[in-house]
Motif scaffolding. Structure first.
Motif, PDB file in Angstrom:
ATOM      1  N   SER A  31     -57.479  11.370  13.690  1.00  0.00           N
ATOM      2  CA  SER A  31     -57.960  11.696  15.089  1.00  0.00           C
ATOM      3  C   SER A  31     -58.146  10.227  15.665  1.00  0.00           C
ATOM      4  N   LYS A  32     -57.193  10.231  16.852  1.00  0.00           N
ATOM      5  CA  LYS A  32     -57.463   8.868  17.692  1.00  0.00           C
ATOM      6  C   LYS A  32     -57.272   8.795  18.853  1.00  0.00           C
ATOM      7  N   LEU A  33     -57.745   7.930  19.539  1.00  0.00           N
ATOM      8  CA  LEU A  33     -57.737   7.480  20.814  1.00  0.00           C
ATOM      9  C   LEU A  33     -57.052   6.339  21.159  1.00  0.00           C
TER      10      LEU A  33
END
Length: 125
Positions: A31-33
């Protein structure tokens, strides 16, 4: 008629003697931004992973990646290059906190080309 019985028997015997081969499960996508930049500019990515867990991280640049390398290894986990565009990060077990690693990638995008440095900040929960 006799050939039909032999084929049917062979199919039944073959079906009862089948073996299953377990599939290797790939690590899930992190999960990334991501703060995207064009090629030739630096960018930052923030990922999240469970303590002792692993996830895959794709280079977040638009266009084509021609090469990439690890510039700085993580201090609290392992980083493995799967191919030019994808890495797998595995955090140390029982560690919770933050980790950082840096990837340098070269490629061609719709507006620019060149080398970019991607700073990845990992949050380990």
């Amino acid at each position: 008629m006799r050939l039909f019985k032999i084929v049917t028997l062979a199919l039944i015997v073959g079906a009862t003697n089948s073996t299953t081969v377990p599939l290797a499960l790939a690590a899930p996508e992190c999960s990334k931004l991501v703060g995207l930049a064009d090629w030739g500019e630096n960018s930052t990515a923030d990922i999240s992973v469970a303590s002792g867990g692993s996830c895959q991280f794709s280079i977040p640049m638009r266009g084509t990646v021609s090469s990439s390398d690890i510039m700085q290894k993580p201090a609290h986990g392992k980083l493995k290059k799967l191919n030019a565009t994808t890495y797998e990060y595995k955090s140390k077990g029982k560690y919770k906190g933050s980790d950082t690693f840096i990837i340098k990638a070269t490629g061609q995008g719709p507006k620019a080309s060149g080398a970019s440095v991607i700073n990845v900040n990992a949050t380990i929960n």
